[in-house]
Design a protein around this motif. Structure first.
Motif, PDB file in Angstrom:
ATOM      1  N   GLY A   1     -88.347 -73.153  -8.204  1.00  7.78           N
ATOM      2  CA  GLY A   1     -87.101 -73.395  -8.935  1.00  7.78           C
ATOM      3  C   GLY A   1     -86.668 -72.273  -9.858  1.00  7.78           C
ATOM      4  O   GLY A   1     -85.897 -72.495 -10.783  1.00  7.78           O
ATOM      5  N   SER A   2     -87.126 -71.034  -9.600  1.00  8.96           N
ATOM      6  CA  SER A   2     -86.740 -69.930 -10.485  1.00  8.96           C
ATOM      7  C   SER A   2     -85.451 -69.251 -10.008  1.00  8.96           C
ATOM      8  O   SER A   2     -84.881 -68.434 -10.724  1.00  8.96           O
ATOM      9  CB  SER A   2     -87.873 -68.913 -10.601  1.00  8.96           C
ATOM     10  OG  SER A   2     -88.239 -68.411  -9.339  1.00  8.96           O
ATOM     11  N   GLY A   3     -85.010 -69.591  -8.805  1.00  3.60           N
ATOM     12  CA  GLY A   3     -83.741 -69.064  -8.311  1.00  3.60           C
ATOM     13  C   GLY A   3     -83.869 -68.030  -7.205  1.00  3.60           C
ATOM     14  O   GLY A   3     -82.916 -67.311  -6.908  1.00  3.60           O
TER      15      GLY A   3
ATOM     16  N   THR B   1     -84.124 -68.380  -3.883  1.00  2.18           N
ATOM     17  CA  THR B   1     -83.253 -68.603  -2.727  1.00  2.18           C
ATOM     18  C   THR B   1     -81.791 -68.343  -3.090  1.00  2.18           C
ATOM     19  O   THR B   1     -81.016 -67.842  -2.271  1.00  2.18           O
ATOM     20  CB  THR B   1     -83.457 -70.030  -2.171  1.00  2.18           C
ATOM     21  OG1 THR B   1     -84.845 -70.181  -1.843  1.00  2.18           O
ATOM     22  CG2 THR B   1     -82.628 -70.272  -0.934  1.00  2.18           C
TER      23      THR B   1
ATOM     24  N   GLY C   1     -82.811 -75.414  -3.821  1.00  3.78           N
ATOM     25  CA  GLY C   1     -83.550 -76.614  -4.207  1.00  3.78           C
ATOM     26  C   GLY C   1     -84.973 -76.423  -3.766  1.00  3.78           C
ATOM     27  O   GLY C   1     -85.307 -75.388  -3.192  1.00  3.78           O
ATOM     28  N   PHE C   2     -85.815 -77.406  -4.032  1.00  2.00           N
ATOM     29  CA  PHE C   2     -87.241 -77.188  -3.881  1.00  2.00           C
ATOM     30  C   PHE C   2     -87.693 -76.965  -2.456  1.00  2.00           C
ATOM     31  O   PHE C   2     -87.259 -77.630  -1.537  1.00  2.00           O
ATOM     32  CB  PHE C   2     -87.999 -78.357  -4.479  1.00  2.00           C
ATOM     33  CG  PHE C   2     -88.067 -78.251  -5.970  1.00  2.00           C
ATOM     34  CD1 PHE C   2     -87.797 -77.046  -6.600  1.00  2.00           C
ATOM     35  CD2 PHE C   2     -88.388 -79.351  -6.732  1.00  2.00           C
ATOM     36  CE1 PHE C   2     -87.865 -76.943  -7.973  1.00  2.00           C
ATOM     37  CE2 PHE C   2     -88.456 -79.251  -8.105  1.00  2.00           C
ATOM     38  CZ  PHE C   2     -88.191 -78.055  -8.734  1.00  2.00           C
TER      39      PHE C   2
ATOM     40  N   ASN D   1     -83.979 -64.293 -14.467  1.00  2.00           N
ATOM     41  CA  ASN D   1     -82.791 -65.019 -13.994  1.00  2.00           C
ATOM     42  C   ASN D   1     -82.240 -65.879 -15.125  1.00  2.00           C
ATOM     43  O   ASN D   1     -82.757 -66.941 -15.436  1.00  2.00           O
ATOM     44  CB  ASN D   1     -83.157 -65.859 -12.766  1.00  2.00           C
ATOM     45  CG  ASN D   1     -81.942 -66.521 -12.142  1.00  2.00           C
ATOM     46  OD1 ASN D   1     -80.799 -66.184 -12.475  1.00  2.00           O
ATOM     47  ND2 ASN D   1     -82.176 -67.467 -11.253  1.00  2.00           N
ATOM     48  N   ARG D   2     -81.150 -65.383 -15.720  1.00  2.00           N
ATOM     49  CA  ARG D   2     -80.587 -65.944 -16.945  1.00  2.00           C
ATOM     50  C   ARG D   2     -79.594 -67.059 -16.702  1.00  2.00           C
ATOM     51  O   ARG D   2     -78.961 -67.101 -15.654  1.00  2.00           O
ATOM     52  CB  ARG D   2     -79.795 -64.824 -17.635  1.00  2.00           C
ATOM     53  CG  ARG D   2     -80.634 -63.762 -18.241  1.00  2.00           C
ATOM     54  CD  ARG D   2     -80.931 -64.138 -19.648  1.00  2.00           C
ATOM     55  NE  ARG D   2     -81.801 -63.168 -20.297  1.00  2.00           N
ATOM     56  CZ  ARG D   2     -81.420 -61.951 -20.664  1.00  2.00           C
ATOM     57  NH1 ARG D   2     -80.206 -61.524 -20.405  1.00  2.00           N
ATOM     58  NH2 ARG D   2     -82.251 -61.162 -21.276  1.00  2.00           N
TER      59      ARG D   2
ATOM     60  N   HIS E   1     -95.218 -76.278  -5.118  1.00  2.00           N
ATOM     61  CA  HIS E   1     -94.747 -77.493  -5.767  1.00  2.00           C
ATOM     62  C   HIS E   1     -95.869 -78.482  -5.988  1.00  2.00           C
ATOM     63  O   HIS E   1     -95.911 -79.533  -5.398  1.00  2.00           O
ATOM     64  CB  HIS E   1     -93.625 -78.123  -4.951  1.00  2.00           C
ATOM     65  CG  HIS E   1     -92.507 -77.165  -4.741  1.00  2.00           C
ATOM     66  ND1 HIS E   1     -91.485 -77.017  -5.629  1.00  2.00           N
ATOM     67  CD2 HIS E   1     -92.300 -76.240  -3.777  1.00  2.00           C
ATOM     68  CE1 HIS E   1     -90.683 -76.061  -5.207  1.00  2.00           C
ATOM     69  NE2 HIS E   1     -91.156 -75.573  -4.096  1.00  2.00           N
TER      70      HIS E   1
ATOM     71  N   ALA F   1     -78.264 -65.434 -11.446  1.00  2.00           N
ATOM     72  CA  ALA F   1     -78.046 -65.647 -10.011  1.00  2.00           C
ATOM     73  C   ALA F   1     -76.755 -66.414  -9.766  1.00  2.00           C
ATOM     74  O   ALA F   1     -76.028 -66.125  -8.808  1.00  2.00           O
ATOM     75  CB  ALA F   1     -79.227 -66.377  -9.408  1.00  2.00           C
ATOM     76  N   SER F   2     -76.438 -67.369 -10.638  1.00  2.00           N
ATOM     77  CA  SER F   2     -75.225 -68.151 -10.354  1.00  2.00           C
ATOM     78  C   SER F   2     -73.963 -67.325 -10.633  1.00  2.00           C
ATOM     79  O   SER F   2     -72.966 -67.475  -9.929  1.00  2.00           O
ATOM     80  CB  SER F   2     -75.214 -69.492 -11.073  1.00  2.00           C
ATOM     81  OG  SER F   2     -75.832 -69.422 -12.306  1.00  2.00           O
TER      82      SER F   2
HETATM   83  N1  LIG Z   1     -77.719 -72.618 -14.184  1.00  2.00           N
HETATM   84  C1  LIG Z   1     -78.291 -71.861 -13.261  1.00  2.00           C
HETATM   85  N2  LIG Z   1     -78.865 -72.458 -12.195  1.00  2.00           N
HETATM   86  C2  LIG Z   1     -79.447 -71.692 -11.261  1.00  2.00           C
HETATM   87  C3  LIG Z   1     -79.466 -70.266 -11.362  1.00  2.00           C
HETATM   88  N3  LIG Z   1     -80.130 -69.784 -10.290  1.00  2.00           N
HETATM   89  C4  LIG Z   1     -80.516 -70.844  -9.550  1.00  2.00           C
HETATM   90  N4  LIG Z   1     -80.108 -72.011 -10.138  1.00  2.00           N
HETATM   91  C5  LIG Z   1     -80.337 -73.372  -9.665  1.00  2.00           C
HETATM   92  O1  LIG Z   1     -81.720 -73.663  -9.709  1.00  2.00           O
HETATM   93  C6  LIG Z   1     -82.106 -74.481  -8.606  1.00  2.00           C
HETATM   94  C7  LIG Z   1     -83.256 -73.819  -7.843  1.00  2.00           C
HETATM   95  O2  LIG Z   1     -82.783 -72.626  -7.278  1.00  2.00           O
HETATM   96  P1  LIG Z   1     -83.445 -71.990  -5.966  1.00  2.00           P
HETATM   97  O3  LIG Z   1     -82.714 -70.727  -5.688  1.00  2.00           O
HETATM   98  O4  LIG Z   1     -83.542 -72.985  -4.885  1.00  2.00           O
HETATM   99  O5  LIG Z   1     -84.901 -71.687  -6.531  1.00  2.00           O
HETATM  100  P2  LIG Z   1     -86.152 -71.124  -5.704  1.00  2.00           P
HETATM  101  O6  LIG Z   1     -86.825 -70.155  -6.609  1.00  2.00           O
HETATM  102  O7  LIG Z   1     -85.748 -70.632  -4.386  1.00  2.00           O
HETATM  103  O8  LIG Z   1     -87.059 -72.415  -5.569  1.00  2.00           O
HETATM  104  P3  LIG Z   1     -88.252 -72.659  -4.511  1.00  2.00           P
HETATM  105  O9  LIG Z   1     -87.850 -72.117  -3.210  1.00  2.00           O
HETATM  106  O10 LIG Z   1     -88.413 -74.123  -4.514  1.00  2.00           O
HETATM  107  O11 LIG Z   1     -89.451 -71.974  -5.100  1.00  2.00           O
HETATM  108  C8  LIG Z   1     -80.868 -74.672  -7.749  1.00  2.00           C
HETATM  109  O12 LIG Z   1     -80.310 -75.920  -8.069  1.00  2.00           O
HETATM  110  C9  LIG Z   1     -79.962 -73.525  -8.194  1.00  2.00           C
HETATM  111  O13 LIG Z   1     -78.600 -73.871  -8.048  1.00  2.00           O
HETATM  112  C10 LIG Z   1     -78.824 -69.655 -12.499  1.00  2.00           C
HETATM  113  O14 LIG Z   1     -78.760 -68.421 -12.658  1.00  2.00           O
HETATM  114  N5  LIG Z   1     -78.256 -70.514 -13.409  1.00  2.00           N
END
Ligand SMILES: Nc1nc2c(ncn2[C@@H]2O[C@H](COP(=O)(O)OP(=O)(O)OP(=O)(O)O)[C@@H](O)[C@H]2O)c(=O)[nH]1
Ligand SMILES: [Mg+2]
Length: 346
Positions: A10-12, A14, A28-29, A191-192, A71, A221-222
């Motif tokens: 969940g660190s962002g 993907t 998502g996870f 990732n801020r 996870h 990332a967003s």
């Molecule tokens: N507010 C905010 N949400 C973010 C940001 N980056 C990612 N997210 C959210 O965080 C959640 C997890 O993001 P992913 O990119 O799936 O994270 P991941 O690191 O790939 O997670 P895993 O593959 O499960 O390890 C999603 O709901 C994203 O929309 C960001 O910069 N700001």
């Protein structure tokens, strides 16, 4: 040559991966390991393309791998499978969460996450080294190899990564096939949350990253995902509003490219303007070989114009008239931004 996006769940990762590659992997996870190709933005190529108006413009590319986080109950920790996937990468980008993720209870805190990843990597490398040293003692392995393993062990025992050992201190030729995680070049991406997207890295965190012989940068990332959805004109206005010249993603990709120890040389002409990735320290003849094996085999000489010189004079002819065209032999070391014409004969 591939770069792995690694980090805790969940660190962002993907989200960053989708934004860079234009793919649409579900966020998502969890999920699966994915590969994607990313174009390396280069304003020198943009400029050359405007000058030559070629039929085709080709940027350098690098491959990224999106490695899902773990996870468990703790949402921490790297499984044997994840470690194996990480070992297969040539360089690593560690994505640290610095935004509130509603699916994760723990508040964002990049520093302990960085430390946790580092320690897990240290333990994983130590486990391999200790097994190897055990066996070496029984088998009377080569003294050189044993010394290299002892040296790495000492460094890891100090809590420092293997990558901090200079080439003069460690002969990496002895280590092929081991895939030590802390020997991989590392880029730490914080990732801020959106509101703090343009703030520089905190001094303490930056110092911590430097102490690990890693590079660091911050992005959201967003916000980056939003930027890529805009059309090019809107993008420029959006960046101006944020007070930055280019997207953090572009900087991120270029930094990752440098992490692989790659530089670009260029070929230009009416058919194609192209950036070619090559290992730093490669010769003109090796560069010719990237373009085509005939050019390497029949290499006569390379005509070289560094990009800055080209820009200063405005055209190849003007460079020649100024006597600035470099004629180089096969052992010339190619520099980043060199425009090459290879003369050859087969
Ligand atoms: N507010 C905010 N949400 C973010 C940001 N980056 C990612 N997210 C959210 O965080 C959640 C997890 O993001 P992913 O990119 O799936 O994270 P991941 O690191 O790939 O997670 P895993 O593959 O499960 O390890 C999603 O709901 C994203 O929309 C960001 O910069 N700001
Ligand atoms: Mg993911």
């Amino acid at each position: 040559m591939k770069i792995g996006l690694v980090g805790f769940a969940g660190s962002g990762k993907t989200t960053v991966f989708n934004t860079m590659t234009g793919l649409d992997v579900p966020v998502g996870f969890g999920g699966e390991l994915r590969h994607g190709v990313v174009r390396v933005p280069d304003d020198r190529i943009d400029a050359l393309s405007r000058i030559y108006s070629p039929k085709k413009t080709t940027y350098a590319e690098i491959s990224f791998t999106d490695i899902p986080g773990e996870h468990g109950a703790e949402q921490r920790g790297l499984s044997t499978k994840a470690l194996q996937q990480i070992r297969e990468q040539d360089a690593l980008c560690l994505v640290l969460r610095d935004f509130v993720n509603p699916a994760i209870e723990a508040p964002p805190d990049p520093r302990p996450a960085l430390e946790a990843f580092h320690l897990e990597s240290v333990f994983a490398d130590l486990a391999i080294i200790e097994r190897r040293l055990d066996r070496a003692r029984k088998e009377k392995a080569s003294a050189l190899e044993q010394a290299a393993f002892e040296r790495m062990k000492n460094r890891l025992d100090e809590g420092r990564p293997i990558r901090s050992l200079l080439p003069a201190e460690l002969d990496r030729g002895l280590l092929k096939g081991y895939g030590f995680i802390t020997d991989r070049p590392l880029l730490v991406v914080v990732n801020r949350e959106e509101a703090r997207a343009a703030e520089p890295l905190e001094i303490e965190l930056a110092a911590h990253i430097e102490a690990l012989d890693a590079a660091g940068l911050a992005l959201s990332a967003s916000v980056e995902a939003e930027i890529t959805r805009l059309d090019p004109n809107e993008q420029a206005a959006f960046l101006q509003d944020l007070g930055v010249e280019e997207s953090a993603l572009a900087r991120f990709i270029r930094t990752a490219y440098g992490l692989l120890d790659l530089i670009s040389f260029f070929t230009v002409g009416p058919d194609e303007v192209r950036a070619w990735p090559i290992r730093r320290g490669s010769t003109a003849r090796q560069a010719a070989g990237c373009i085509h094996s005939d050019l390497e085999r029949g290499f006569i000489r390379a005509e070289v114009i560094p990009y800055r010189v080209f820009v200063e004079h405005g055209s190849e002819q003007a460079v020649k008239n100024a006597g600035k065209l470099q004629i180089e032999g096969k052992d010339y070391l190619v520099a980043d931004g060199d425009i090459l014409h290879v003369r050859f004969n087969v």
